[in-house]
Write a protein that holds these residues in place. Sequence first.
Motif, PDB file in Angstrom:
ATOM      1  N   LYS A  38       0.833  -1.207   0.000  1.00 15.13           N
ATOM      2  CA  LYS A  38       0.000   0.000   0.000  1.00 15.13           C
ATOM      3  C   LYS A  38       0.869   1.260   0.000  1.00 15.13           C
ATOM      4  O   LYS A  38       0.613   2.199  -0.745  1.00 15.13           O
ATOM      5  CB  LYS A  38      -0.915  -0.015   1.225  1.00 15.13           C
ATOM      6  N   GLN A  39       1.904   1.261   0.838  1.00 17.70           N
ATOM      7  CA  GLN A  39       2.796   2.419   0.901  1.00 17.70           C
ATOM      8  C   GLN A  39       3.549   2.595  -0.416  1.00 17.70           C
ATOM      9  O   GLN A  39       3.769   3.726  -0.852  1.00 17.70           O
ATOM     10  CB  GLN A  39       3.775   2.275   2.066  1.00 17.70           C
ATOM     11  N   TYR A  40       3.964   1.494  -1.041  1.00 18.65           N
ATOM     12  CA  TYR A  40       4.663   1.596  -2.317  1.00 18.65           C
ATOM     13  C   TYR A  40       3.746   2.183  -3.379  1.00 18.65           C
ATOM     14  O   TYR A  40       4.158   3.057  -4.150  1.00 18.65           O
ATOM     15  CB  TYR A  40       5.188   0.227  -2.773  1.00 18.65           C
ATOM     16  N   LYS A  41       2.498   1.722  -3.414  1.00 18.66           N
ATOM     17  CA  LYS A  41       1.552   2.257  -4.391  1.00 18.66           C
ATOM     18  C   LYS A  41       1.323   3.746  -4.155  1.00 18.66           C
ATOM     19  O   LYS A  41       1.232   4.523  -5.114  1.00 18.66           O
ATOM     20  CB  LYS A  41       0.226   1.492  -4.326  1.00 18.66           C
ATOM     21  N   GLN A  42       1.244   4.152  -2.889  1.00 19.21           N
ATOM     22  CA  GLN A  42       1.062   5.571  -2.581  1.00 19.21           C
ATOM     23  C   GLN A  42       2.280   6.372  -3.021  1.00 19.21           C
ATOM     24  O   GLN A  42       2.161   7.450  -3.593  1.00 19.21           O
ATOM     25  CB  GLN A  42       0.809   5.772  -1.078  1.00 19.21           C
ATOM     26  N   TRP A  43       3.470   5.834  -2.754  1.00 21.11           N
ATOM     27  CA  TRP A  43       4.707   6.505  -3.170  1.00 21.11           C
ATOM     28  C   TRP A  43       4.730   6.654  -4.690  1.00 21.11           C
ATOM     29  O   TRP A  43       5.087   7.702  -5.220  1.00 21.11           O
ATOM     30  CB  TRP A  43       5.915   5.699  -2.696  1.00 21.11           C
ATOM     31  N   MET A  45       2.178   6.758  -6.740  1.00 20.77           N
ATOM     32  CA  MET A  45       1.211   7.771  -7.153  1.00 20.77           C
ATOM     33  C   MET A  45       1.730   9.180  -6.853  1.00 20.77           C
ATOM     34  O   MET A  45       1.550  10.097  -7.657  1.00 20.77           O
ATOM     35  CB  MET A  45      -0.132   7.532  -6.460  1.00 20.77           C
ATOM     36  N   ASP A  46       2.393   9.332  -5.714  1.00 19.23           N
ATOM     37  CA  ASP A  46       2.983  10.633  -5.377  1.00 19.23           C
ATOM     38  C   ASP A  46       4.056  11.022  -6.392  1.00 19.23           C
ATOM     39  O   ASP A  46       4.146  12.185  -6.800  1.00 19.23           O
ATOM     40  CB  ASP A  46       3.584  10.607  -3.967  1.00 19.23           C
ATOM     41  N   GLN A  47       4.864  10.042  -6.801  1.00 11.32           N
ATOM     42  CA  GLN A  47       5.904  10.307  -7.799  1.00 11.32           C
ATOM     43  C   GLN A  47       5.286  10.725  -9.133  1.00 11.32           C
ATOM     44  O   GLN A  47       5.754  11.678  -9.767  1.00 11.32           O
ATOM     45  CB  GLN A  47       6.785   9.063  -8.002  1.00 11.32           C
ATOM     46  N   LEU A  48       4.248  10.012  -9.539  1.00  8.08           N
ATOM     47  CA  LEU A  48       3.579  10.359 -10.796  1.00  8.08           C
ATOM     48  C   LEU A  48       2.975  11.759 -10.723  1.00  8.08           C
ATOM     49  O   LEU A  48       3.067  12.530 -11.691  1.00  8.08           O
ATOM     50  CB  LEU A  48       2.492   9.329 -11.122  1.00  8.08           C
ATOM     51  N   ALA A  49       2.378  12.091  -9.585  1.00  3.77           N
ATOM     52  CA  ALA A  49       1.791  13.422  -9.419  1.00  3.77           C
ATOM     53  C   ALA A  49       2.882  14.495  -9.465  1.00  3.77           C
ATOM     54  O   ALA A  49       2.700  15.555 -10.083  1.00  3.77           O
ATOM     55  CB  ALA A  49       1.019  13.502  -8.105  1.00  3.77           C
ATOM     56  N   ALA A  50       4.012  14.228  -8.819  1.00  6.59           N
ATOM     57  CA  ALA A  50       5.120  15.191  -8.834  1.00  6.59           C
ATOM     58  C   ALA A  50       5.672  15.350 -10.252  1.00  6.59           C
ATOM     59  O   ALA A  50       5.969  16.471 -10.692  1.00  6.59           O
ATOM     60  CB  ALA A  50       6.223  14.739  -7.878  1.00  6.59           C
ATOM     61  N   ASP A  51       5.802  14.240 -10.959  1.00  7.06           N
ATOM     62  CA  ASP A  51       6.277  14.299 -12.349  1.00  7.06           C
ATOM     63  C   ASP A  51       5.315  15.112 -13.212  1.00  7.06           C
ATOM     64  O   ASP A  51       5.740  15.946 -14.017  1.00  7.06           O
ATOM     65  CB  ASP A  51       6.425  12.895 -12.936  1.00  7.06           C
ATOM     66  N   GLN A  52       4.020  14.861 -13.044  1.00  6.13           N
ATOM     67  CA  GLN A  52       3.020  15.584 -13.837  1.00  6.13           C
ATOM     68  C   GLN A  52       3.058  17.072 -13.506  1.00  6.13           C
ATOM     69  O   GLN A  52       2.934  17.908 -14.405  1.00  6.13           O
ATOM     70  CB  GLN A  52       1.614  15.025 -13.583  1.00  6.13           C
ATOM     71  N   LYS A  53       3.266  17.390 -12.229  1.00  5.69           N
ATOM     72  CA  LYS A  53       3.349  18.802 -11.830  1.00  5.69           C
ATOM     73  C   LYS A  53       4.538  19.475 -12.519  1.00  5.69           C
ATOM     74  O   LYS A  53       4.416  20.594 -13.020  1.00  5.69           O
ATOM     75  CB  LYS A  53       3.481  18.912 -10.316  1.00  5.69           C
ATOM     76  N   GLN A  54       5.665  18.787 -12.562  1.00  7.04           N
ATOM     77  CA  GLN A  54       6.848  19.349 -13.227  1.00  7.04           C
ATOM     78  C   GLN A  54       6.589  19.538 -14.725  1.00  7.04           C
ATOM     79  O   GLN A  54       6.975  20.557 -15.296  1.00  7.04           O
ATOM     80  CB  GLN A  54       8.064  18.443 -13.025  1.00  7.04           C
ATOM     81  N   ILE A  55       5.941  18.567 -15.335  1.00  8.45           N
ATOM     82  CA  ILE A  55       5.620  18.680 -16.765  1.00  8.45           C
ATOM     83  C   ILE A  55       4.692  19.868 -17.006  1.00  8.45           C
ATOM     84  O   ILE A  55       4.901  20.652 -17.939  1.00  8.45           O
ATOM     85  CB  ILE A  55       4.986  17.366 -17.282  1.00  8.45           C
TER      86      ILE A  55
END
Length: 70
Positions: A38-43, A45-55
């Motif tokens: 669960k924590q890995y999946k959350q991490w 998703m957080d990484q994807l959100a951060a990447d999308q924010k940078q894009i």
Amino acid sequence: RDQIQAHLELLQQEEERRRYTLLEAEKELRVLEKLEEKQYKQWEMDQLAADQKQIDEWAALRGKQNQDQR
């Protein structure tokens, strides 16, 4: 003979105690594995959100630069 029977009963009790301890440890391990997943999946998703924010920020900056050049 009674002594052997008593010793056998003690061994059976110890076996049952160890079996119970093992089952409890296996339950705890499954809980920890699910938590890790669960924590890995959350991490992730957080990484994807951060990447999308940078894009998005890069695209906005690039768009602003294009407008300023006109």
